[in-house]
Design a protein around this motif. Structure first.
Motif, PDB file in Angstrom:
ATOM      1  N   ASN A  45       0.888  -1.151   0.000  1.00 35.58           N
ATOM      2  CA  ASN A  45       0.000   0.000   0.000  1.00 35.58           C
ATOM      3  C   ASN A  45       0.931   1.206   0.000  1.00 35.58           C
ATOM      4  OD1 ASN A  45      -1.553   2.284   0.790  1.00 35.58           O
ATOM      5  ND2 ASN A  45      -3.134   0.930   1.611  1.00 35.58           N
ATOM      6  N   LEU A  46       1.107   1.837  -1.153  1.00 30.41           N
ATOM      7  CA  LEU A  46       2.151   2.847  -1.305  1.00 30.41           C
ATOM      8  C   LEU A  46       1.864   4.128  -0.537  1.00 30.41           C
ATOM      9  CD1 LEU A  46       3.060   2.400  -5.084  1.00 30.41           C
ATOM     10  CD2 LEU A  46       4.118   1.345  -3.075  1.00 30.41           C
ATOM     11  N   GLN A  47       0.621   4.301  -0.084  1.00 29.67           N
ATOM     12  CA  GLN A  47       0.322   5.479   0.727  1.00 29.67           C
ATOM     13  C   GLN A  47       0.407   5.186   2.214  1.00 29.67           C
ATOM     14  OE1 GLN A  47      -3.359   7.443  -0.170  1.00 29.67           O
ATOM     15  NE2 GLN A  47      -2.990   9.109   1.271  1.00 29.67           N
ATOM     16  N   GLY A  48       0.096   3.980   2.624  1.00 28.36           N
ATOM     17  CA  GLY A  48       0.123   3.636   4.037  1.00 28.36           C
ATOM     18  C   GLY A  48      -0.934   2.601   4.352  1.00 28.36           C
ATOM     19  N   HIS A  49      -0.863   2.047   5.568  1.00 25.72           N
ATOM     20  CA  HIS A  49      -1.707   0.910   5.937  1.00 25.72           C
ATOM     21  C   HIS A  49      -3.196   1.180   5.793  1.00 25.72           C
ATOM     22  CE1 HIS A  49       1.411  -1.739   7.450  1.00 25.72           C
ATOM     23  NE2 HIS A  49       1.940  -0.736   8.140  1.00 25.72           N
ATOM     24  N   HIS A  50      -3.654   2.396   6.108  1.00 23.36           N
ATOM     25  CA  HIS A  50      -5.084   2.628   6.260  1.00 23.36           C
ATOM     26  C   HIS A  50      -5.723   3.313   5.051  1.00 23.36           C
ATOM     27  CE1 HIS A  50      -4.520   1.332  10.334  1.00 23.36           C
ATOM     28  NE2 HIS A  50      -3.628   2.292  10.559  1.00 23.36           N
ATOM     29  N   ALA A  51      -4.980   3.534   3.993  1.00 22.38           N
ATOM     30  CA  ALA A  51      -5.512   4.192   2.807  1.00 22.38           C
ATOM     31  C   ALA A  51      -5.993   3.152   1.794  1.00 22.38           C
ATOM     32  CB  ALA A  51      -4.439   5.072   2.176  1.00 22.38           C
ATOM     33  N   SER A  52      -6.814   3.603   0.868  1.00 20.43           N
ATOM     34  CA  SER A  52      -7.265   2.745  -0.224  1.00 20.43           C
ATOM     35  C   SER A  52      -6.189   2.683  -1.308  1.00 20.43           C
ATOM     36  CB  SER A  52      -8.557   3.304  -0.825  1.00 20.43           C
ATOM     37  OG  SER A  52      -8.865   2.666  -2.044  1.00 20.43           O
ATOM     38  N   VAL A  53      -6.143   1.566  -2.023  1.00 17.33           N
ATOM     39  CA  VAL A  53      -5.224   1.467  -3.169  1.00 17.33           C
ATOM     40  C   VAL A  53      -5.979   1.641  -4.483  1.00 17.33           C
ATOM     41  CG1 VAL A  53      -3.607  -0.019  -1.940  1.00 17.33           C
ATOM     42  CG2 VAL A  53      -5.426  -1.066  -3.319  1.00 17.33           C
ATOM     43  N   GLY A  54      -7.250   2.064  -4.410  1.00 23.37           N
ATOM     44  CA  GLY A  54      -8.048   2.206  -5.618  1.00 23.37           C
ATOM     45  C   GLY A  54      -7.466   3.167  -6.628  1.00 23.37           C
ATOM     46  N   ASP A  55      -6.792   4.228  -6.147  1.00 26.37           N
ATOM     47  CA  ASP A  55      -6.195   5.207  -7.052  1.00 26.37           C
ATOM     48  C   ASP A  55      -4.759   4.863  -7.433  1.00 26.37           C
ATOM     49  OD1 ASP A  55      -8.370   6.792  -7.464  1.00 26.37           O
ATOM     50  OD2 ASP A  55      -7.836   8.312  -5.991  1.00 26.37           O
ATOM     51  N   HIS A  56      -4.230   3.773  -6.931  1.00 24.27           N
ATOM     52  CA  HIS A  56      -2.915   3.327  -7.391  1.00 24.27           C
ATOM     53  C   HIS A  56      -3.002   3.031  -8.892  1.00 24.27           C
ATOM     54  CE1 HIS A  56      -1.787   3.315  -3.294  1.00 24.27           C
ATOM     55  NE2 HIS A  56      -0.910   2.328  -3.324  1.00 24.27           N
ATOM     56  N   VAL A  57      -2.069   3.575  -9.636  1.00 21.37           N
ATOM     57  CA  VAL A  57      -2.094   3.473 -11.097  1.00 21.37           C
ATOM     58  C   VAL A  57      -1.114   2.392 -11.541  1.00 21.37           C
ATOM     59  CG1 VAL A  57      -1.731   4.717 -13.255  1.00 21.37           C
ATOM     60  CG2 VAL A  57      -2.715   5.904 -11.281  1.00 21.37           C
ATOM     61  N   LEU A  58      -1.622   1.420 -12.290  1.00 21.52           N
ATOM     62  CA  LEU A  58      -0.831   0.267 -12.711  1.00 21.52           C
ATOM     63  C   LEU A  58      -0.534   0.315 -14.196  1.00 21.52           C
ATOM     64  CD1 LEU A  58       0.326  -2.677 -12.378  1.00 21.52           C
ATOM     65  CD2 LEU A  58      -2.024  -3.482 -12.792  1.00 21.52           C
ATOM     66  N   ARG A  59       0.724   0.059 -14.531  1.00 21.45           N
ATOM     67  CA  ARG A  59       1.100  -0.265 -15.913  1.00 21.45           C
ATOM     68  C   ARG A  59       1.719  -1.647 -15.890  1.00 21.45           C
ATOM     69  NH1 ARG A  59       4.368   4.091 -18.802  1.00 21.45           N
ATOM     70  NH2 ARG A  59       6.098   3.441 -17.468  1.00 21.45           N
ATOM     71  N   LEU A  60       1.201  -2.560 -16.708  1.00 20.32           N
ATOM     72  CA  LEU A  60       1.631  -3.950 -16.704  1.00 20.32           C
ATOM     73  C   LEU A  60       1.852  -4.396 -18.143  1.00 20.32           C
ATOM     74  CD1 LEU A  60       2.084  -6.627 -15.160  1.00 20.32           C
ATOM     75  CD2 LEU A  60      -0.386  -6.992 -15.247  1.00 20.32           C
ATOM     76  N   ALA A  61       3.061  -4.838 -18.449  1.00 14.26           N
ATOM     77  CA  ALA A  61       3.445  -5.173 -19.826  1.00 14.26           C
ATOM     78  C   ALA A  61       3.010  -6.584 -20.194  1.00 14.26           C
ATOM     79  CB  ALA A  61       4.951  -5.023 -19.986  1.00 14.26           C
ATOM     80  N   ALA A  62       1.733  -6.896 -19.958  1.00 10.50           N
ATOM     81  CA  ALA A  62       1.207  -8.228 -20.245  1.00 10.50           C
ATOM     82  C   ALA A  62       0.198  -8.150 -21.381  1.00 10.50           C
ATOM     83  CB  ALA A  62       0.552  -8.825 -19.000  1.00 10.50           C
ATOM     84  N   ASP A  63       0.282  -9.084 -22.317  1.00  8.16           N
ATOM     85  CA  ASP A  63      -0.676  -9.108 -23.415  1.00  8.16           C
ATOM     86  C   ASP A  63      -1.677 -10.256 -23.305  1.00  8.16           C
ATOM     87  OD1 ASP A  63       1.009 -11.211 -23.985  1.00  8.16           O
ATOM     88  OD2 ASP A  63       1.791 -10.363 -25.833  1.00  8.16           O
ATOM     89  N   ARG A  64      -1.543 -11.073 -22.240  1.00 10.30           N
ATOM     90  CA  ARG A  64      -2.464 -12.184 -22.010  1.00 10.30           C
ATOM     91  C   ARG A  64      -2.775 -12.300 -20.513  1.00 10.30           C
ATOM     92  NH1 ARG A  64       1.399 -16.288 -23.452  1.00 10.30           N
ATOM     93  NH2 ARG A  64       2.822 -14.502 -23.365  1.00 10.30           N
ATOM     94  N   TYR A  65      -3.925 -12.860 -20.210  1.00  9.29           N
ATOM     95  CA  TYR A  65      -4.287 -13.064 -18.804  1.00  9.29           C
ATOM     96  C   TYR A  65      -5.084 -14.358 -18.676  1.00  9.29           C
ATOM     97  CZ  TYR A  65      -9.207 -11.807 -19.592  1.00  9.29           C
ATOM     98  OH  TYR A  65     -10.511 -11.792 -20.029  1.00  9.29           O
ATOM     99  N   TRP A  66      -5.121 -14.862 -17.454  1.00  8.84           N
ATOM    100  CA  TRP A  66      -5.881 -16.061 -17.131  1.00  8.84           C
ATOM    101  C   TRP A  66      -6.820 -15.715 -15.988  1.00  8.84           C
ATOM    102  CZ3 TRP A  66      -2.606 -21.085 -17.661  1.00  8.84           C
ATOM    103  CH2 TRP A  66      -3.435 -22.132 -18.095  1.00  8.84           C
ATOM    104  N   PRO A  67      -8.122 -15.742 -16.209  1.00 10.83           N
ATOM    105  CA  PRO A  67      -9.058 -15.290 -15.173  1.00 10.83           C
ATOM    106  C   PRO A  67      -8.988 -16.145 -13.914  1.00 10.83           C
ATOM    107  CG  PRO A  67     -10.172 -15.659 -17.281  1.00 10.83           C
ATOM    108  CD  PRO A  67      -8.788 -16.200 -17.414  1.00 10.83           C
TER     109      PRO A  67
END
Length: 255
Positions: free
Chosen positions: A106-128
């Protein structure tokens, strides 16, 4: 037993030598304020226990595991640029499965939400859902396409994912066996940025309201097999305007 790794920038990482997991990581925000950026510790039951510690010092830690025909040597190295390197070598005399516990951030701290954490992921496939059978899906046009940066919460608001508490999915890219950056996560509120690098060709993305993790692939070992992989988690700070976010961010959820 906990062991602390330190670097010249004042960062500290706590390693649990019982299960080789990362339990705490104190890192500065854009104003230089230190905070522990790990959320709840991962369950020890999901990783191997009974590690032995050898020759610790401030920046390095060597751990060894010998269990049921499986032999593993794991090295942690904490660099002054904020990189925590993991170098894992394993051999097996029997059919076995080996996996490391992933730090939950949790890049802001223990008690904050991570909903606004911005992700970039170099993946072109996923497995649900981390399921087995079939073949991975193409991420193009789906909520799982993070090749352009997007907040976690905005993707979980998509109709196909609205019923889920978070991500529990495997992602894949074309690997080369070399250590390369596969993912980057930024917290707009603190300015902290996490870079995840791997020699593997995939990872498991976990998230809930308060934390996220990027987990190395588990490895199925055959008798006489030897394997090696490397990971790196690097923490720093970054101007959010330089991240080229493709979807809007609202920091209200972090307050």
């Amino acid at each position: 037993m906990m062991h602390l790794l330190r670097n010249a920038r004042g960062m500290r990482v706590a390693i649990d030598t019982h299960d080789a997991s990362v339990r705490a990581w104190w890192a500065p925000d854009r104003y230089g304020r230190l905070a522990d950026v790990l959320g709840a510790a991962p369950p020890a039951a999901r990783s191997s226990t009974g590690w032995q510690c050898a020759s610790p010092d401030d920046g390095h830690l060597q751990l060894q595991l010998a269990q049921d025909g499986l032999s593993v040597r794991l090295s942690y190295r904490f660099d002054d640029d904020g990189s925590l390197h993991l170098d894992c070598v394993a051999t097996s005399d029997t059919v076995s499965r080996f996996a490391l516990a992933a730090p939950r951030f949790n890049l802001q701290g223990h008690h904050a939400s991570v909903g606004d954490h911005v992700l970039r992921l170099a993946a072109d496939r996923y497995w649900p859902g981390g399921g087995t059978g079939g073949s991975p899906h193409d991420v193009a046009g789906s909520a799982f396409d993070f090749r352009q940066p997007a907040p976690l919460a905005s993707r979980l608001a998509w109709p196909a994912l609205a019923h889920l508490p978070g991500f529990r999915h495997d992602f894949y890219w074309t690997g080369s066996g070399q250590l390369r950056e596969a993912a980057r996560v930024v917290d707009p509120a603190s300015g902290r940025v996490l870079r995840f690098s791997s020699t593997q060709d995939g990872c498991h993305l976990y998230s809930d309201a308060r934390c996220f993790s990027l987990l190395a692939q588990g490895v199925d070992m055959q008798p006489g097999q030897a394997m090696r992989f490397k990971l790196a988690y690097r923490l720093g700070v970054q101007d959010i305007d330089a991240f080229d976010i493709s979807e809007p961010v609202s920091m209200m959820s972090n307050k």
